[in-house]
Write an enzyme that holds these catalytic residues in place. Sequence first.
Site: not given
Length: 497
Positions: A367-369
């Site tokens: 989950s990048r953000i």
Amino acid sequence: MAPEPLPAIGLATRGDWVSGYRFTPRIIETGRLVSVGDGITWVAGLPSAAMGDLLRFDEGSQAMVFDLNRDLIGAVLLHDTPRLTAGSVALLSRQALRIPVGDGLLGRVVDPLGNPLDGRGPLTRVQGYRCLEAASPPITARDVVHAPLYTGSRIIDTLIPIGKGQRQLIVGDAGLGRSSLAIDAVVHQRDNQIYCIYVLIGQKRSAVVNTLETLRRYGAMGYSTLVVAEANALPGLQYLAPFSGCALAESWMAQGRDTLVIYDDLSSHARTYRELSLLLRRPPGREAYPGDIFSVHARLLERSTCLHASHGGGSMTALPIVETSEGEIAAYIPTNLISITDGQIYLDRELFSSGFRPAIDIGKSVSRIGGQAQHPAIKAEAGRMKLDYLQFLELERFTRFGARLEADMQQAIRRGQILREILKQERLSPMAVEGHMAWLVAFNDGLFDALSQADIPALLGRLGPLVQAAGLTLEQERARWSRQLTELVTQSRQVGP
């Protein structure tokens, strides 16, 4: 030239309309249906038609302009009758497709055009209409993802967190529980003030009924809407289904509400778009998909965002689902969607076969953000736990060769096995965020080390209610959490399974 017809207004205003009437010419374009088949129509005439315009045929059918050529117009059918044949007259409505929006759609099942499918009569409390195709919000209207969206899953909420306004892809082979994860996320929003839109694209009727019955059984239809385009629906409706769900979610987002939209699944959507494109004789590209398939999904998913407070502060979180074949995550459509979204949740067949469910591969999921929206207390505890789990996976590989391990390594393997048991979770058993904090602190402080793996599920089932009864909140300092949690775990052990 002909006089304009009287509008549909009351008799009290009829005289005012007549007094202001002006006799002006009207120009009406008509076309002729050349051929029809496989959900595609070819129409001659209508020189001013534009992409996305709605066509109406004289016998009652409807279509949408989908392709423009020098001599013919290609349109996809949205509604057809047995009387539609070559030679039918086509009229240009000069209107874009719209769907009714408003709180009256909560608890309802509709098709991509907003027509009810649940047998409960026409829609009520419709607050307006919204175009299916719309530009994504500009940068100036967006805010950074700053608030968490909890799904109730122990793995997702701690290791792969999702923020409101994020686009998180669920990817994996068929039969591994992709839809189950999405349904669990919808069920968990019951007390979270989040409106949910579940879009079913090209699914069998049995799958649609099962989804509907599950949401009804757990009280989720009170804040949810199902947009359904079944496998036997016209290809044009299947193509429009995700855009309809997106438009419905956008209407609530514009009112300042938080929404969650599920696209189940975009693999079927891509295949439908490929079918329509080939029937319209567009040049095929990789795997026979048209060259603009990336653009289609990009303009859909870019509409999911978190709005700035000056624009209402609403959000639309998207959980698109995509299917892989034999775990090939580098296939064309999955790769495209991974590059568009803000992270992915990858389900692995080997984990599923071994009994680890949900079969989420933590190593391939990211989950990048979402981390920036995660609660600081959860983030700190989850970071310690994830490090222990990754070390355990490395050590477990060495044990397959029969290597002798030192005592501290054996202890690390035992803790990893306990953690793996903790991360297992049955369907439709979401856990509150306080429960996540409870097991994270308990594991990091070694409160589970003396337990056998068989005792873990029963303890976890009692831990959440005990924590809520104790009134523990995430804002309290960690020392108090650990002290009270030790007492609760001790009491739970005394009670026994």
